[in-house]
Structures are given as structure tokens and as C-alpha cells.
Design an enzyme around this catalytic site. Structure first.
Site, PDB file in Angstrom:
ATOM      1  CD  GLU A   1      -2.910  -0.885  -0.117  1.00  0.00           C
ATOM      2  OE1 GLU A   1      -3.201   0.262  -0.509  1.00  0.00           O
ATOM      3  OE2 GLU A   1      -3.287  -1.916  -0.717  1.00  0.00           O
TER       4      GLU A   1
ATOM      5  CB  SER B   1      17.858  -6.471 -10.484  1.00  0.00           C
ATOM      6  OG  SER B   1      17.430  -5.608  -9.466  1.00  0.00           O
TER       7      SER B   1
ATOM      8  CG  HIS C   1       6.563 -10.492 -11.150  1.00  0.00           C
ATOM      9  ND1 HIS C   1       7.231 -11.632 -10.769  1.00  0.00           N
ATOM     10  CD2 HIS C   1       7.521  -9.587 -11.480  1.00  0.00           C
ATOM     11  CE1 HIS C   1       8.534 -11.437 -10.867  1.00  0.00           C
ATOM     12  NE2 HIS C   1       8.736 -10.194 -11.293  1.00  0.00           N
ATOM     13  CB  SER C   2       6.783  -6.421  -9.055  1.00  0.00           C
ATOM     14  OG  SER C   2       6.630  -5.831 -10.342  1.00  0.00           O
TER      15      SER C   2
END
Length: 424
Positions: free
Chosen positions: A100, A186, A315-316
Site C-alpha cells: 500500500e 536484480s 508479480h510486483s
């Protein structure tokens, strides 16, 4: 345990059709090629990819938290099972608040772990504290189980002055040398050959430790995965490859990723002892990881665990999963086969948890997360000069020049930057 004998991967009768095998028995009539173990065949027939029936999924509990075979219950003490449950629910609470916060523009990026909490915590509980962990980017529960403070999770996501990475990484790229958790990077699957190299070093040092390398089924399609599997098998490294098969990688259903039987089916081809487990069953994950870890250290052998689970979240925060799957499908896994609800039912059956305890814990855990969250928001960002440090032992001239250029730029145009939010 009987079910864990699947880790031995004996030759299966269905691996090659019987009609392909020769009846010749004399040793001199058998193939002598050094590259494979096989028999001669006198008929021209190709091996079909679906020769094997699906690899079974090992589980301990059903979806109602009922242990199916008492001998498979690891009989963990009450305190440890409660730690499993509290870690999973705390992770879920942290996910909701940080997700959030990204949606509100407070942090730049986030990845939730909804639905995969059992794979993190069940495996983390089965490891020794000194075992070296290489994560992908959805293993926050492993760090949380090892006692990583909520304040540092928040600091890393906010990139503030308390962030051990000094604000130089994207959110959810955690790392902690003290807890033997290698900093996440990453690029997909780069950790797999790195983890094997670390395991080989541990083997040479005779250190009585294991390496555990986490990745998703999407990462298993990268070339680094194939190199790492072969590297580990040929050098006989004490490593456990832990694949979270959550069904969708970044945004690609497994049906579009591969045609074989998941990831565990690849293990025997590389010489890896392999097993497929129910990743939503925290006890099954614990059993499989504990046994794989024990044998990896005792026998210097690599193991592959494929934990079948489901990514309930996007996923993100850069993804919208409604573009490639239905809301009904997500709701099914969220309501009918969630690792947290399954473990809660197990606890209730043992008389170790009730609704009153649940409400009290949910309230206190949310308070802990919000306090850490508010603290992270109040802290300043790291000083800008840290952009240039911690790469070289001695800073090279080109970086010194860049740092000086930045300092001159900020002296001249500093009013255009929010420097009041950075540590002096």
C-alpha cells in the site's frame, strides 16, 4: 521417512519404453560409450516427452490441516510451529503495508510474497543458522525467520540512512552477512552459478555447511540455471536448489514456459537428486529441505526441490496479473489452499491456537510493522557522497572527479533538489 525416498531417484520402469531395450545380456554386447549409461536398441523409435507419469507431489497435510500419515509428521515442538505461523503471518502483514505504501507513492517498488509464505518459512526452519542463502527476490520470509529486524526491512525499502545497502539498491533487495544471506541482485538467475561456486568453496574447506539457492520456475529457463545444475553435479557440491514454482514467473503461465513436467523432471538429467513437494504445506517443505540439507552436507551431493505453490499477488507493483489470469482462479488459491490457513488449521487441531490468540496476534503484529514503517519514513536519506563509495578499496581518479562534479553541481543548483531529506 518413506515418502522422502523419492529423493533417491532410482531408475524408474517408465523412464524408457521397454521395447527400446535389447535383450542381450553379455557385457561385451552392452554400450561402452563414456557419456551415458544405456542399452542398445534394434528398433528406430524416439523417446516421447510424456513417457513418465507426472512426478508426485510430496505432502504431509491435506488442505484442512489434517496429517495424512502420522509417520511423516516431523513432530515439531509447539514453540517452533508457532514461530512458523507467526513468521508467515508477520510477513503477510508487512507485505500488505509496504504494498500500500508503494501505491501511495511512498516507496518506488515492491514485491509481495502472498501465497508463497510456506516455501520461505518451511525451508528456513530446516536449515542451520550458518547455512549460506542465495535468494532471488521473493524470500523475505527466510530472513524474517532468521531474525532480521522489521526496521531493516523498512529501511531497505525506503533506502534511508539506516539501510545497510545505503540506498543504492531497489526495494526488496535485502542482504545480511551476519545472517548468511547474500544480497539479492536484480538480474534473473545470476545467483545460481554463484551459489554453486560458494558451495564448492565450502566443500573444499570441509566446513560442514550447505548452500541453499532459491529461484522461481521462470529463472529455471535462464542459461545460468543449466550451467549451475551441471556445475553442482559434476563437482559434487553441498547445495540445495530450491525452486518456487508459483505458476506464472513474471507474467508467463507455465504452459507457455516449458513443455516438460515442471522443474523437478530436469534434475535427473543433470544428476541431481530431486523431489517435488507441496509448497503450501509448510511441514512437507520442512521435511524435504531438512533431509536434502542433511544429505547434501553428509554426502557432498546437490539436491533439487521443486515446491509447487501459487503466486496470489501480482508479480510486483509494476505488474497487473489480471491481464493473464482470472480473478476466480486467484480467489480459489487465496481462500481454498493458502499455506497460512492450512497451518492455522493444523495448530487448531493440536489445540495450540484459537480465535482469541489470532486476533491478539494480528493486532500486535500490525502494530509492530506500522511502528517500523513510521520510523523508516522519519529517517533521512543517505548522504549523496555514498554514491561513490564501497566499490574500490581506493577510489580511482575518475570517481573522485565525478564526486567533485556532483559536489560543485549541488553547491550551485542545490535549491532544485530536496537536500533537506538527505543526511548531512
Amino acid at each position: 521417512m518413506a515418502a522422502l525416498r523419492a529423493l533417491r531417484w532410482r531408475r524408474l520402469p517408465g523412464l524408457v519404453p521397454r521395447r527400446l531395450l535389447s535383450t542381450a545380456e553379455s557385457p561385451e554386447e552392452r554400450p561402452q560409450f563414456p557419456g551415458a549409461s544405456a542399452e542398445f536398441a534394434e528398433r528406430l523409435e524416439f523417446i516421447q516427452p510424456n513417457v513418465l507419469a507426472g512426478i508426485p507431489v510430496y505432502r504431509v497435510m491435506d488442505r484442512q490441516g489434517q496429517v495424512l500419515r502420522p509417520s511423516e509428521d516431523p513432530q515439531l515442538p509447539k514453540e517452533q510451529v508457532l514461530k512458523l505461523y507467526k513468521t508467515m503471518t508477520l510477513l503477510n502483514t508487512m507485505d500488505r503495508i509496504l504494498y500500500e505504501s508503494q501505491r501511495q507513492g511512498r516507496i518506488s517498488f515492491y514485491m509481495t510474497n502472498y501465497g508463497e509464505e510456506g516455501t520461505h518459512v518451511g525451508s528456513a526452519a530446516a536449515l542451520d543458522a550458518s547455512d549460506l542463502v542465495f535468494g532471488q527476490y521473493r524470500e523475505a520470509g527466510v530472513l524474517l525467520y532468521r531474525g532480521y529486524p522489521l526496521e531493516l526491512f523498512m529501511a531497505q525499502c525506503y533506502g534511508n540512512a539506516s539501510d545497510p545497502g545505503k540506498g543504492r539498491q531497489m526495494p526488496v533487495h535485502y542482504g545480511c552477512p551476519e545472517r548468511h544471506f547474500v544480497t539479492i541482485s536484480s538480474p534473473l538467475a545470476t545467483q545460481i552459478p554463484q551459489a554453486v561456486g560458494a558451495a564448492y568453496a565450502i566443500k573444499r574447506a570441509d566446513a560442514n555447511r550447505a548452500v541453499v539457492c532459491y529461484f522461481g520456475e521462470g529463472a529455471a529457463s535462464e542459461g545460468d540455471a543449466h550451467a549451475g545444475f551441471n556445475f553442482a553435479a559434476t563437482l559434487e557440491c553441498p547445495i540445495v536448489f530450491f525452486c518456487r514454482n508459483n505458476g506464472y514467473a513474471i507474467s508467463t503461465p507455465t504452459a507457455e514456459q516449458y513443455r516438460g513436467d515442471g522443474i523437478a523432471a530436469r534434475g535427473p538429467g543433470y544428476g541431481l537428486l530431486s523431489i517435488r513437494v507441496d509448497g503450501n504445506d509448510v511441514l512437507a517443505v520442512y521435511n524435504a529441505t531438512r533431509e536434502a540439507r542433511r544429505r547434501a552436507v553428509a554426502e557432498n551431493q546437490p539436491f533439487l526441490i521443486e515446491a509447487m505453490t501459487y503466486r496470489i499477488g501480482h508479480h510486483s507493483t509494476s505488474d497487473d496479473s489480471s491481464a493473464y489470469r482470472s480473478v476466480d482462479e486467484v480467489n480459489y488459491w487465496d481462500k481454498q489452499d493458502h499455506p497460512i490457513s492450512r497451518l492455522r488449521l493444523y495448530l487448531a487441531r493440536r489445540g495450540w491456537w484459537d480465535e482469541q490468540q489470532e486476533q491478539a496476534w494480528r493486532k500486535s503484529s500490525r502494530k509492530m510493522v506500522l511502528e517500523a514503517f513510521e520510523q523508516a519514513e522519519r529517517e533521512p536519506k543517505p548522504p549523496p557522497h555514498l554514491l561513490f563509495s564501497d566499490v574500490y578499496l581506493e577510489m580511482p581518479p575518475r570517481l573522485r572527479r565525478q564526486r567533485e562534479e556532483l559536489e560543485r553541481h549541488l553547491e550551485t543548483y542545490g535549491e532544485h533538489y530536496p537536500l533537506q531529506h538527505f543526511q548531512k
